[in-house]
Design a protein around this motif. Structure first.
Motif, PDB file in Angstrom:
ATOM      1  N   THR A  74      52.946  74.316  72.766  1.00 30.83           N
ATOM      2  CA  THR A  74      52.237  74.048  74.020  1.00 30.83           C
ATOM      3  C   THR A  74      53.218  74.142  75.193  1.00 30.83           C
ATOM      4  N   VAL A 100      53.820  76.932  78.428  1.00 29.10           N
ATOM      5  CA  VAL A 100      54.033  76.705  79.870  1.00 29.10           C
ATOM      6  C   VAL A 100      55.024  77.753  80.394  1.00 29.10           C
ATOM      7  N   LYS A 138      53.484  81.428  80.115  1.00 31.83           N
ATOM      8  CA  LYS A 138      52.494  81.745  81.153  1.00 31.83           C
ATOM      9  C   LYS A 138      53.149  82.492  82.316  1.00 31.83           C
ATOM     10  N   GLU A 174      45.824  65.839  71.803  1.00 31.05           N
ATOM     11  CA  GLU A 174      46.405  65.821  73.157  1.00 31.05           C
ATOM     12  C   GLU A 174      46.754  67.231  73.623  1.00 31.05           C
ATOM     13  N   CYS A 175      47.321  68.004  72.723  1.00 29.45           N
ATOM     14  CA  CYS A 175      47.827  69.319  73.151  1.00 29.45           C
ATOM     15  C   CYS A 175      46.708  70.346  73.306  1.00 29.45           C
ATOM     16  N   ASN A 216      43.737  69.709  74.328  1.00 29.98           N
ATOM     17  CA  ASN A 216      43.152  69.367  75.632  1.00 29.98           C
ATOM     18  C   ASN A 216      44.060  69.802  76.775  1.00 29.98           C
ATOM     19  N   PHE A 217      45.339  69.504  76.630  1.00 25.95           N
ATOM     20  CA  PHE A 217      46.360  69.838  77.636  1.00 25.95           C
ATOM     21  C   PHE A 217      46.374  71.349  77.893  1.00 25.95           C
ATOM     22  N   VAL A 273      43.042  72.528  79.732  1.00 27.77           N
ATOM     23  CA  VAL A 273      42.901  72.233  81.165  1.00 27.77           C
ATOM     24  C   VAL A 273      43.931  73.000  81.990  1.00 27.77           C
ATOM     25  N   LEU A 274      45.040  73.394  81.372  1.00 27.85           N
ATOM     26  CA  LEU A 274      46.050  74.170  82.098  1.00 27.85           C
ATOM     27  C   LEU A 274      45.942  75.667  81.802  1.00 27.85           C
ATOM     28  N   GLU A 323      51.562  76.161  90.069  1.00 26.15           N
ATOM     29  CA  GLU A 323      52.206  76.697  88.870  1.00 26.15           C
ATOM     30  C   GLU A 323      53.448  75.886  88.515  1.00 26.15           C
ATOM     31  N   PRO A 354      46.703  65.601  81.901  1.00 28.54           N
ATOM     32  CA  PRO A 354      45.907  64.511  81.327  1.00 28.54           C
ATOM     33  C   PRO A 354      46.801  63.301  81.027  1.00 28.54           C
ATOM     34  N   SER A 378      48.308  61.844  78.633  1.00 34.69           N
ATOM     35  CA  SER A 378      48.677  62.231  77.259  1.00 34.69           C
ATOM     36  C   SER A 378      50.202  62.275  77.182  1.00 34.69           C
ATOM     37  N   ALA A 417      51.742  64.663  74.646  1.00 34.36           N
ATOM     38  CA  ALA A 417      51.616  66.078  75.028  1.00 34.36           C
ATOM     39  C   ALA A 417      52.526  66.396  76.214  1.00 34.36           C
ATOM     40  N   ALA A 421      55.342  68.990  75.647  1.00 33.73           N
ATOM     41  CA  ALA A 421      55.260  70.218  76.434  1.00 33.73           C
ATOM     42  C   ALA A 421      56.546  70.418  77.235  1.00 33.73           C
ATOM     43  N   ALA A 426      58.829  73.680  76.837  1.00 33.49           N
ATOM     44  CA  ALA A 426      59.154  74.469  78.028  1.00 33.49           C
ATOM     45  C   ALA A 426      60.670  74.532  78.224  1.00 33.49           C
ATOM     46  N   LEU A 440      62.608  76.926  80.881  1.00 32.51           N
ATOM     47  CA  LEU A 440      62.335  76.176  82.111  1.00 32.51           C
ATOM     48  C   LEU A 440      63.178  74.901  82.123  1.00 32.51           C
TER      49      LEU A 440
END
Lengths: 324, 332
Positions: free
Chosen positions: A131, A135, A138, A160-161, A163-164, A167-168, B53, B59, B61, B64, B68, B72, B77
């Motif tokens: 996930t 990011v 993308k 969680e992921c 959904n995450f 939405v993104l 961006e 959320p 979360s 997550a 994330a 990343a 990043l």
């Protein structure tokens, strides 16, 4: 239990390549089993024999610089993504020439150069790693794939992921290798609703149940999901139904599985499914035998190289706690 | 220099300056892009500058968000994330402890996970047991993580800039009782304070008070009282980071003062202060005439103002503890 077979879309050479990649994983796992019993593989290991079609089919839909996050049952994930069997085998044996210098072992392989973000020793970890990679992806026009088992769909990471990512609108593909057992426990016993694919609907994510023992069915589904991701249309969940030929780990003889169930799945061994497809395509047995020999030689070379490689020398190692 | 820089503004400025400097810095969390800029109004308007961006709300979360950030970070990043209250870091544990912290080592040094995890921490705000903790010690024993805990607006700016530039995962603690504090700005807008070097915030000859975060202004206030009323000159050492831990600066200070009190807003058992005293005993016993801890009790942080005020060691508690230990009756 499985969906209809998808149409094939590849040239004969590509058919042989997929078959060869699956065979590479199978023989790698056979060697792992043998070397574990000889005491060359330490601790524990989780074999993916029987599940080869999933990572091979998924990775056939990816570009080399796309990202993949795998699991502790991850030898197939790494090999399908392009990790050299030599450096992977050396890692399993704890040798200095391993892809992580012998620091990671069977459950935690990382191969940045091949886009293998990592293999994660805790169920569900790969979902978040992919996930996050999505990011980054993308921005780059790339795609990130998470491989995980049926057990992971009961972890917070999964919910969680997904959904995450939705939405993104992240370019992520969530690939569940449903082998119907979370460790020793049947999937249906611990999975509310009894169906993994339908869980994606709660998050508005397109999902598909796929014959995970048919590499071309997996490829077809993965191509569609990867295209969706690359076009900025968000994540997809693929539930690839498959079966492990071994127990959960080296400590597990898998006596909890009914013999008739095991037999039924062994009859649908992904390598046999692939061979039947090769025959349908009119690919000569001789050509298949040549692939067999080449893959065997590649594994044999990897084993010899790993066994000959030195262990890391604690006195010579100069690890740093932090990146400079 | 006059006290013109507010702590929350220092944090915001560091984020904005580093995002301007480096395209790969992204920032996400709960409500951080919303108009107010998070529950403590630290980051308003940043999304307007850098776009959705690079700066976005997530959320609720924590697993997550942290996972994330890790994914990343290892793909190129440099995420800054906000986990609103430090107490919520329990939900982030797997991602930080098992993934981010170990990536550099496990990968055979192929890549690290450059990320900053900001949280509001600390008691005194009447937020109760589960919105007041200081989570630094949950993570202090994890190799591969850095932990920064600034004590003033200028320190916050310089340390956060360093954290964002660092190639490793950094847990960044912001004491909620410091957000509205104003202090002198850094000497230069470009000032970056290296992680892992403690600061002698006040020189003194009689004893060393070592702390971090809000404990430092409390110690400075206590030291001023002790100097004025009791003729005791306390040296105050601001650790700045709890990992890496700058033991050397503490040992040098103890070599001058021979007395050490470590002040921690948390329980003594398993705390950073008790660990520090152990290290000082191991490496500097010959310099020590006295060493002790000033910590909270071994209880959750209470809600009621009377209970909470008595629970947390503030400036008064530090001053009286020093007097008591030195056998000095209060001058007042």
């Amino acid at each position: 239990m499985t969906v209809e077979q998808q149409p094939a879309t590849e040239a004969p050479a590509a058919y042989l390549e997929r078959y060869g990649q699956m065979l590479l994983i199978r023989l790698f796992e056979t060697e792992m089993q043998r070397l574990f019993l000889k005491g060359e593989v330490h601790g524990t290991t989780h074999l993916c024999a029987g599940q080869e079609a999933v990572p091979v089919g998924v990775c056939s839909a990816l570009e080399p610089d796309d990202y993949l996050a795998g699991t502790y049952r991850g030898h197939g994930h790494a090999l399908a993504k392009g990790t050299d069997p030599r450096s992977l085998l050396a890692e399993m044996l704890g040798r200095a020439t391993g892809v992580c210098g012998g620091r990671a072992g069977s459950m935690n392989v990382i191969d940045v150069a091949h886009g293998l973000v990592g293999c994660f020793g805790i169920v569900g970890g790969s979902i978040a790693a992919a996930t996050g990679a999505a990011v980054t992806a993308k921005r780059q026009g790339r795609v990130a794939v998470a491989m995980f088992g049926d057990g992971a769909t009961n972890q917070g990471y999964f919910h969680e992921c997904l959904n995450f990512a939705k939405v993104l609108a992240l370019p992520a593909v969530y690939v569940c290798e449903n082998n119907f057992y979370g460790e020793f426990t049947p999937m249906l016993k611990v999975t509310g609703g009894g169906d993994i694919t339908s869980r994606a609907a709660a998050y508005g994510i397109p999902a598909q149940t796929v014959d995970g023992n048919d590499v071309w069915a997996v490829r077809e589904a993965a191509l569609e999901a990867v295209q969706r991701a690359r076009q900025g249309r968000g994540p997809t969940l693929l539930e690839c139904q498959t079966y492990r030929h071994h127990g959960h780990s080296k400590a597990d003889p898998a006596k909890y599985r009914p013999p008739e169930e095991v037999e039924r799945w062994l009859a649908r061994d992904p390598l046999n499914v692939a061979k039947a497809r090769l025959a349908e395509q009119g690919i000569a047995e001789q050509e298949i035998a040549e692939v067999d020999d080449a893959i065997k030689a590649r594994i044999e070379d990897a084993v010899q190289a790993a066994l000959a490689a030195p262990y890391p020398d604690p006195a010579a190692e100069n690890p740093t706690e932090f990146a400079p | 220099m006059s006290d013109t820089l507010e702590f929350r503004v220092a944090i915001r400025t560091a984020i904005v300056e580093e995002m301007e400097r480096d395209e790969s810095v992204v920032f996400f969390g709960e409500d951080i892009a919303a108009e107010q800029g998070g529950v403590f109004a630290v980051t308003p308007g940043i999304q307007e500058i850098f776009g959705a961006e690079r700066v976005f709300d997530t959320p609720i979360s924590e697993l997550a968000i942290t996972g994330a950030a890790f994914g990343a970070a290892v793909t190129g990043l440099r995420p800054i994330i906000e986990i609103m209250f430090g107490d919520f870091m329990g939900l982030s544990m797997d991602s930080l402890v098992n993934q981010s912290a170990k990536y550099w080592y496990l990968s055979g040094e192929q890549h690290a996970a450059p990320m900053v995890v900001r949280s509001a921490v600390g008691g005194g705000g009447r937020f109760g047991a589960i919105h007041s903790q200081t989570h630094a010690t949950w993570f202090q024993g994890i190799p591969g993580l850095k932990i920064a805990f600034p004590s003033s607006p200028a320190e916050a700016k310089g340390l956060l800039k360093a954290a964002i530039r660092d190639d490793n995962p950094v847990i960044f603690l912001e004491h909620k009782r410091l957000y509205s504090i104003k202090g002198p700005p850094p000497q230069s807008a470009e000032e970056v304070i290296p992680l892992g070097r403690a600061n002698v915030a006040r020189p003194g000859r009689d004893l060393t008070i070592v702390s971090v975060g809000k404990g430092v202004p409390d110690a400075l206030q206590a030291a001023a009282q002790l100097a004025e009323n009791d003729g005791i000159e306390a040296e105050v050492v601001d650790l700045r980071t709890l990992r890496p831990l700058d033991l050397e600066t503490v040992l040098e200070s103890v070599a001058r003062t021979n007395r050490l009190v470590a002040v921690e807003e948390g329980p003594a058992t398993g705390g950073w202060a008790s660990g520090l005293l152990g290290l000082v005993a191991e490496h500097g016993l010959h310099d020590l005439d006295d060493a002790w801890l000033l910590t909270t009790g071994e209880l959750p942080i209470p809600y009621s103002p009377t209970l909470e005020d008595a629970f947390i060691p503030g400036a008064e508690a530090i001053a009286s503890s020093v007097r008591e230990r030195a056998g000095v009756a209060s001058a007042r």
